[in-house]
Design an enzyme around this catalytic site. Sequence first.
Site, PDB file in Angstrom:
ATOM      1  N   GLU A 184       2.150  -2.898   6.881  1.00 11.25           N
ATOM      2  CA  GLU A 184       3.308  -1.988   7.018  1.00 11.25           C
ATOM      3  C   GLU A 184       3.265  -1.092   5.797  1.00 11.25           C
ATOM      4  OE1 GLU A 184       5.378  -2.604   9.571  1.00 11.25           O
ATOM      5  OE2 GLU A 184       5.058  -4.718  10.036  1.00 11.25           O
ATOM      6  N   CYS A 200      11.207   2.599   2.883  1.00  9.40           N
ATOM      7  CA  CYS A 200      10.134   3.236   3.654  1.00  9.40           C
ATOM      8  C   CYS A 200      10.723   4.054   4.791  1.00  9.40           C
ATOM      9  CB  CYS A 200       9.192   2.181   4.198  1.00  9.40           C
ATOM     10  SG  CYS A 200      10.079   0.821   4.939  1.00  9.40           S
TER      11      CYS A 200
HETATM   12  P1  NAP Z   1       2.250  -1.061  -3.526  1.00 11.15           P
HETATM   13  O1  NAP Z   1       2.105  -0.468  -4.869  1.00 11.15           O
HETATM   14  O2  NAP Z   1       1.253  -0.732  -2.502  1.00 11.15           O
HETATM   15  O3  NAP Z   1       2.355  -2.624  -3.743  1.00 11.15           O
HETATM   16  C1  NAP Z   1       2.610  -3.503  -2.670  1.00 11.15           C
HETATM   17  C2  NAP Z   1       2.037  -4.851  -2.998  1.00 11.15           C
HETATM   18  O4  NAP Z   1       0.612  -4.737  -3.046  1.00 11.15           O
HETATM   19  C3  NAP Z   1       2.460  -5.390  -4.360  1.00 11.15           C
HETATM   20  O5  NAP Z   1       2.641  -6.779  -4.278  1.00 11.15           O
HETATM   21  C4  NAP Z   1       1.277  -5.032  -5.215  1.00 11.15           C
HETATM   22  O6  NAP Z   1       1.149  -5.834  -6.362  1.00 11.15           O
HETATM   23  C5  NAP Z   1       0.140  -5.294  -4.264  1.00 11.15           C
HETATM   24  N1  NAP Z   1      -1.131  -4.695  -4.623  1.00 11.15           N
HETATM   25  C6  NAP Z   1      -1.400  -3.698  -5.491  1.00 11.15           C
HETATM   26  N2  NAP Z   1      -2.709  -3.447  -5.542  1.00 11.15           N
HETATM   27  C7  NAP Z   1      -3.306  -4.307  -4.692  1.00 11.15           C
HETATM   28  C8  NAP Z   1      -4.641  -4.544  -4.289  1.00 11.15           C
HETATM   29  N3  NAP Z   1      -5.672  -3.841  -4.764  1.00 11.15           N
HETATM   30  N4  NAP Z   1      -4.881  -5.502  -3.387  1.00 11.15           N
HETATM   31  C9  NAP Z   1      -3.889  -6.225  -2.872  1.00 11.15           C
HETATM   32  N5  NAP Z   1      -2.600  -6.052  -3.210  1.00 11.15           N
HETATM   33  C10 NAP Z   1      -2.308  -5.100  -4.116  1.00 11.15           C
HETATM   34  O7  NAP Z   1       3.680  -0.671  -2.906  1.00 11.15           O
HETATM   35  P2  NAP Z   1       5.103  -0.821  -3.603  1.00 11.15           P
HETATM   36  O8  NAP Z   1       5.258   0.275  -4.588  1.00 11.15           O
HETATM   37  O9  NAP Z   1       5.326  -2.224  -4.038  1.00 11.15           O
HETATM   38  O10 NAP Z   1       6.079  -0.589  -2.382  1.00 11.15           O
HETATM   39  C11 NAP Z   1       6.501   0.664  -1.970  1.00 11.15           C
HETATM   40  C12 NAP Z   1       5.707   1.105  -0.753  1.00 11.15           C
HETATM   41  O11 NAP Z   1       5.901   0.172   0.305  1.00 11.15           O
HETATM   42  C13 NAP Z   1       6.138   2.430  -0.193  1.00 11.15           C
HETATM   43  O12 NAP Z   1       5.002   3.172   0.152  1.00 11.15           O
HETATM   44  C14 NAP Z   1       6.932   2.050   1.051  1.00 11.15           C
HETATM   45  O13 NAP Z   1       6.985   3.055   2.024  1.00 11.15           O
HETATM   46  C15 NAP Z   1       6.190   0.853   1.511  1.00 11.15           C
HETATM   47  N6  NAP Z   1       7.016   0.012   2.369  1.00 11.15           N
HETATM   48  C16 NAP Z   1       6.759  -0.014   3.710  1.00 11.15           C
HETATM   49  C17 NAP Z   1       7.543  -0.781   4.553  1.00 11.15           C
HETATM   50  C18 NAP Z   1       7.285  -0.824   6.030  1.00 11.15           C
HETATM   51  O14 NAP Z   1       7.848  -1.699   6.695  1.00 11.15           O
HETATM   52  N7  NAP Z   1       6.453   0.032   6.590  1.00 11.15           N
HETATM   53  C19 NAP Z   1       8.590  -1.529   4.022  1.00 11.15           C
HETATM   54  C20 NAP Z   1       8.813  -1.491   2.652  1.00 11.15           C
HETATM   55  C21 NAP Z   1       8.019  -0.725   1.839  1.00 11.15           C
HETATM   56  P3  NAP Z   1       1.799  -5.309  -7.758  1.00 11.15           P
HETATM   57  O15 NAP Z   1       3.264  -5.268  -7.533  1.00 11.15           O
HETATM   58  O16 NAP Z   1       1.375  -6.302  -8.750  1.00 11.15           O
HETATM   59  O17 NAP Z   1       1.213  -3.942  -7.989  1.00 11.15           O
END
Ligand code: NAP
Length: 516
Positions: free
Chosen positions: A286, A320
Amino acid sequence: MGLPPFRNEPYLDWNDQENVKRVRAALEKVGGELGRSYPLIIGGKEVETEGEIVSVNPARPQQVVGRVARATEREASLALDAATRAFADWSRTAPEARARILLRAAAIMRRRKAEMIAWEIYEGGKPWPEADAQVSEAIDFLEYYAREMLRLKEGAEVHSVAGEESRYFYQPMGVGVIIAPWNFPTAILTGMSSAAIVTGNTIVMKPSEFTSVIGAKVAEIFFEAGLPEGVLNFCAGYGSEIGDYLVSDPRTRFISFTGSMRTGLRINELAAKPNGQKWIKRVIAEMGGKDAMIIDDSADLEAASSDIVRSAYGYAGQKCSAASRAIVHADVYDEVLRRVVEKARALRVGAPDGPEVFVGPLISEPQFEKVSGYIEVGREEGERVLGEDPGDPKDGYFVTPTVYAGVDPKARIAQEEIFGPVLAFIKARDFEDALAIANDSPYGLTGGLYSNDREHLERARHEFHVGNLYFNRHITGALVGVQPFGGFGLSGTDSKAGGPDYLQQHMLPKTVVERF
Ligand code: NAP
């Protein structure tokens, strides 16, 4: 199991002073627990690490919410081992028994609701109603997926030819890696984890680094609910340090991820590479959005303006599903803009110290810097009709509601996900033009149309290419079992959390035929 039908957890009424008092008391109690340390939990054992994640209150960054053990590849490997070992028993545990653990976790979370709300306020910077909605959604996921598992446990009906019995049923998959974002730290982490667990899989749970304390609390609730050792392995850490390892490891059977497009695409790519495993890893992802609300010339402008404001600035635009583009018919553009600016200006911004605050801080300094950067970009791309330059992040990561008017549909602030309280106003010639602008995005998560024109509504129903489309209402706050949630395009793998097709993605459908 004779369960009452699923029903969404009701939200707290903030006019009731008892609720306000209860949350204030929880804030005080949790306030006394800030700064504590939390170990990893692997195979049921506490595991300390050399490094730690220091999680702070985004409204008061000097305040440490907690220190959480920080896994390296070593601990990630131990967690995968523990999950692999636990799979044999857990996958054979009766679906009813698995469902009961979710129901018990829901009951515990309900009893601890005020406390969980308090953690959301401290660590997530959530305004009170948002924190309440979060915890309620987590409870909903537990209740809903428990019932879904009971519905699916016998499989689905297929035809049998004469003299044979054909059976079609679902089996657990294996070890799942659950990677969650910070913006719904209780709900999404609980939802993704519970779906994977109730379907008979075992998991390595990695919360976001910014909300690792809430991650520890969610894990604690699952353990308190009686989850056997090794079924859930709490493995906090930096995505940059353990993410690739967990995704690529051959012990991993599937990855359930919610987060940004960038990370999601990377996970998808890494998971596709053979690494000695005997399966094609499944990725449930997602991802982000650049969500638009179209207002046509037949719309109720007052209601539309209120719902744009609610959709754009709830949780400071860090959803999101948040509206970040208002695409408005030229004939009503000025009027809608005027009303939106007026309403957004009136929103209460600040530390979420009471239920009246609507816009709290952004989650972190990097997020504050990113949004501040887009506010600069916006200067070149539109006219700022609302909003101030961000202050000093040392005083909290606050950005006030911002509106840019006269934005070109191709501008960066109209194309890229900002994830802050920044709204781009775009003028459309007519409905046709508005729909084309809305669809001109790599994302396809949520969208809205405000209209009283039946033809427009019916066209949008089929041609507005988003996973969650809302007519004449706000576009955020999807309810479990009511508005199953997930996007198209680069917003994800087209799955729908909280919906009737979600659990199946965590299982292997099997056909068994016996000739008599
Ligand atoms: P993110 O930076 O992509 O991080 C999400 C998760 O992925 C975190 O636990 C992060 O760890 C981890 N991560 C980072 N690098 C990784 C890698 N190379 N391999 C595996 N995991 C890794 O996103 P965010 O800033 O936390 O969240 C905001 C984003 O989520 C926005 O784009 C939003 O639109 C999206 N979102 C989507 C939905 C939906 O249902 N479609 C719902 C909520 C949020 P760290 O925290 O340690 O970096």
